[in-house]
Design a protein around this motif. Structure first.
Motif, PDB file in Angstrom:
ATOM      1  N   LEU A  90       4.780  -2.982  10.707  1.00 45.72           N
ATOM      2  CA  LEU A  90       4.408  -3.204   9.079  1.00 45.72           C
ATOM      3  C   LEU A  90       5.256  -2.949   8.055  1.00 45.72           C
ATOM      4  N   CYS A  91       5.440  -4.071   7.219  1.00 48.94           N
ATOM      5  CA  CYS A  91       5.774  -3.918   5.824  1.00 48.94           C
ATOM      6  C   CYS A  91       5.074  -3.801   4.876  1.00 48.94           C
ATOM      7  N   ALA A  92       4.970  -2.961   4.027  1.00 52.87           N
ATOM      8  CA  ALA A  92       4.442  -2.632   3.001  1.00 52.87           C
ATOM      9  C   ALA A  92       4.664  -2.670   1.638  1.00 52.87           C
ATOM     10  N   SER A  93       4.154  -3.370   0.700  1.00 50.65           N
ATOM     11  CA  SER A  93       4.594  -3.021  -1.009  1.00 50.65           C
ATOM     12  C   SER A  93       4.047  -2.565  -2.029  1.00 50.65           C
ATOM     13  N   SER A  94       4.815  -1.730  -3.278  1.00 52.23           N
ATOM     14  CA  SER A  94       3.575  -1.368  -4.077  1.00 52.23           C
ATOM     15  C   SER A  94       4.500  -1.035  -5.306  1.00 52.23           C
ATOM     16  N   ILE A  95       4.036  -1.398  -6.155  1.00 52.60           N
ATOM     17  CA  ILE A  95       4.248  -0.770  -7.691  1.00 52.60           C
ATOM     18  C   ILE A  95       4.991   0.109  -7.135  1.00 52.60           C
ATOM     19  N   LEU A  96       6.281  -0.069  -8.276  1.00 51.92           N
ATOM     20  CA  LEU A  96       7.122   1.495  -8.894  1.00 51.92           C
ATOM     21  C   LEU A  96       6.206   2.372  -8.817  1.00 51.92           C
ATOM     22  N   GLY A  97       6.282   3.482  -8.391  1.00 52.04           N
ATOM     23  CA  GLY A  97       5.821   4.711  -9.048  1.00 52.04           C
ATOM     24  C   GLY A  97       4.403   5.375  -8.323  1.00 52.04           C
ATOM     25  N   GLN A  98       4.051   3.524  -7.717  1.00 56.13           N
ATOM     26  CA  GLN A  98       2.179   3.744  -6.791  1.00 56.13           C
ATOM     27  C   GLN A  98       2.606   3.732  -5.384  1.00 56.13           C
ATOM     28  N   VAL A  99       3.093   4.807  -5.175  1.00 57.22           N
ATOM     29  CA  VAL A  99       3.470   5.145  -3.799  1.00 57.22           C
ATOM     30  C   VAL A  99       2.452   5.178  -3.136  1.00 57.22           C
ATOM     31  N   GLY A 100       1.501   5.589  -4.416  1.00 56.13           N
ATOM     32  CA  GLY A 100      -0.032   5.500  -2.757  1.00 56.13           C
ATOM     33  C   GLY A 100      -1.107   4.466  -2.835  1.00 56.13           C
ATOM     34  N   GLU A 101      -0.640   3.299  -3.566  1.00 59.54           N
ATOM     35  CA  GLU A 101      -1.394   2.240  -3.188  1.00 59.54           C
ATOM     36  C   GLU A 101      -0.483   1.026  -2.733  1.00 59.54           C
ATOM     37  N   GLN A 102       0.153   0.891  -1.231  1.00 54.83           N
ATOM     38  CA  GLN A 102       0.325  -0.173  -0.812  1.00 54.83           C
ATOM     39  C   GLN A 102      -0.232  -1.199  -0.702  1.00 54.83           C
ATOM     40  N   PHE A 103       0.270  -2.395  -0.256  1.00 54.63           N
ATOM     41  CA  PHE A 103       0.102  -3.365   0.146  1.00 54.63           C
ATOM     42  C   PHE A 103       0.770  -4.020   1.329  1.00 54.63           C
ATOM     43  N   PHE A 104      -0.121  -4.355   2.403  1.00 52.46           N
ATOM     44  CA  PHE A 104       0.730  -4.919   3.482  1.00 52.46           C
ATOM     45  C   PHE A 104       0.345  -5.769   4.327  1.00 52.46           C
ATOM     46  N   GLY A 105       1.475  -6.130   5.005  1.00 49.69           N
ATOM     47  CA  GLY A 105       2.024  -7.617   5.621  1.00 49.69           C
ATOM     48  C   GLY A 105       0.949  -7.654   6.800  1.00 49.69           C
ATOM     49  N   PRO A 106       0.555  -8.201   7.604  1.00 49.06           N
ATOM     50  CA  PRO A 106      -0.336  -8.498   8.425  1.00 49.06           C
ATOM     51  C   PRO A 106       0.775  -8.128   9.993  1.00 49.06           C
ATOM     52  N   GLY A 107       2.071  -7.974   9.662  1.00 48.29           N
ATOM     53  CA  GLY A 107       2.104  -7.034  10.671  1.00 48.29           C
ATOM     54  C   GLY A 107       3.414  -7.999  11.795  1.00 48.29           C
ATOM     55  N   THR A 108       4.169  -7.460  12.578  1.00 47.84           N
ATOM     56  CA  THR A 108       4.692  -8.260  14.184  1.00 47.84           C
ATOM     57  C   THR A 108       4.489  -6.574  15.262  1.00 47.84           C
TER      58      THR A 108
ATOM     59  N   VAL B  90      -0.783  10.983   2.614  1.00 48.42           N
ATOM     60  CA  VAL B  90       0.266  11.899   2.160  1.00 48.42           C
ATOM     61  C   VAL B  90       1.520  11.071   1.214  1.00 48.42           C
ATOM     62  N   SER B  91       1.500  10.911  -0.240  1.00 45.85           N
ATOM     63  CA  SER B  91       2.688  10.534  -0.834  1.00 45.85           C
ATOM     64  C   SER B  91       3.387  12.146  -1.350  1.00 45.85           C
ATOM     65  N   ARG B  92       4.757  12.224  -0.985  1.00 44.76           N
ATOM     66  CA  ARG B  92       5.614  13.116  -1.693  1.00 44.76           C
ATOM     67  C   ARG B  92       6.118  13.181  -1.974  1.00 44.76           C
ATOM     68  N   LYS B  93       6.733  14.095  -3.050  1.00 40.07           N
ATOM     69  CA  LYS B  93       7.845  13.744  -3.522  1.00 40.07           C
ATOM     70  C   LYS B  93       8.974  14.078  -3.517  1.00 40.07           C
ATOM     71  N   HIS B  94      10.197  13.207  -4.292  1.00 39.15           N
ATOM     72  CA  HIS B  94      11.170  12.898  -2.998  1.00 39.15           C
ATOM     73  C   HIS B  94      12.274  13.795  -4.156  1.00 39.15           C
ATOM     74  N   SER B  95      13.013  13.654  -3.553  1.00 39.36           N
ATOM     75  CA  SER B  95      14.767  15.241  -4.378  1.00 39.36           C
ATOM     76  C   SER B  95      15.573  13.959  -5.408  1.00 39.36           C
ATOM     77  N   GLY B  96      15.488  13.112  -5.439  1.00 40.81           N
ATOM     78  CA  GLY B  96      15.369  11.958  -6.104  1.00 40.81           C
ATOM     79  C   GLY B  96      14.804  12.089  -8.256  1.00 40.81           C
ATOM     80  N   GLY B  97      13.131  12.270  -7.572  1.00 40.62           N
ATOM     81  CA  GLY B  97      12.418  11.943  -8.767  1.00 40.62           C
ATOM     82  C   GLY B  97      11.736  11.128  -8.162  1.00 40.62           C
ATOM     83  N   GLY B  98       9.922  11.053  -8.596  1.00 41.59           N
ATOM     84  CA  GLY B  98       9.524   9.918  -7.765  1.00 41.59           C
ATOM     85  C   GLY B  98       8.557  10.350  -6.487  1.00 41.59           C
ATOM     86  N   ALA B  99       8.144   9.602  -5.765  1.00 38.60           N
ATOM     87  CA  ALA B  99       7.334   9.274  -4.639  1.00 38.60           C
ATOM     88  C   ALA B  99       8.080   8.966  -3.588  1.00 38.60           C
TER      89      ALA B  99
END
Lengths: 113, 114
Positions: A90-108, B90-99
């Motif tokens: 599965l591949c996913a993407s997110s806005i930088l800094g919003q790692v908790g909210e990821q959008f996923f592709g359909p998978g291979t 869970v999302s984690r902080k990494h050494s370079g800052g951010g997650a």
């Protein structure tokens, strides 16, 4: 419509062959991720990238390689060094800094025979 | 290392309320997310908690207690289409800052009975 595409949906390879899985997004996200999921398990992080030309190893990077030459694309190569490559990728993407909210592709689904 | 614990399976009745718990152990905790995955499909994002407390989105709510390393997902007015697997991550902080990326639990299979 914005989203993430992965191709192909199903992939079969012989043992010992390298294979590249594609992932493309048009969400204008800076961050992209690759995960692997085995039956009845959660997802495990293989690689992630927060910016073009930069990427970091995740928890199970051995036997895999990636590149990030364009913002929209983050291909994953499963090499012959990966001992158990058969899995759902599965591949996913997110806005930088919003790692908790990821959008996923359909998978291979990769099956190595 | 990181670990997350959630029940493997929960059964509930259509129209009822169900709570799926998640406990975690991780260094550099950033936040707790919840994802839904139907059989054969891709995960879809449901909720994120970066701070203690309750987040509500329609029929779904999620709670986080950072001091207890604990969170839960609450689903109300259950519908048959809610039958799926639910993952905390869970999302984690990494050494370079951010997650960095997410670490997922093994998932809870929710079975809805009519």
């Amino acid at each position: 419509d914005g989203g993430i595409t992965q191709s192909p949906k199903y992939l079969f390879r012989k043992e010992g062959q390298n294979v590249t899985l594609s992932c493309e997004q048009n969400l204008n996200h800076d961050a992209m991720y690759w995960y692997r999921q085995d039956p009845g398990q959660g997802l495990r992080l293989i690689y992630y990238s927060q910016i073009v030309n930069d990427f970091q190893k995740g928890d199970i990077a051995e036997g895999y390689s990636v590149s990030r030459e364009k913002k929209e694309s983050f291909p994953l190569t499963v090499t012959s060094a990966q001992k158990n490559p058969t899995a759902f990728y599965l591949c996913a993407s997110s806005i930088l800094g919003q790692v908790g909210e990821q959008f996923f592709g359909p998978g291979t689904r990769l099956t190595v025979l | 290392g990181q670990s997350l614990e959630q029940p493997s399976e929960v059964t509930a009745v259509e129209g009822a309320i169900v709570q799926i718990n998640c406990t975690y152990q991780t260094s550099g905790f950033y936040g707790l997310s919840w994802y839904q995955q139907h059989d054969g499909g891709a995960p879809t994002f449901l909720s994120y908690n970066g701070l203690d407390g309750l987040e509500e989105t329609g029929r779904f709510s999620s709670f986080l207690s950072r001091s207890d390393s604990y969170g839960y997902l609450l689903l109300q007015e259950l519908q048959m289409k809610d039958s799926a697997s639910y993952f905390c991550a869970v999302s984690r902080k990494h050494s370079g800052g951010g997650a960095d990326g997410l670490t997922f639990g093994k998932g809870t299979h929710l079975i809805i009975q009519p």
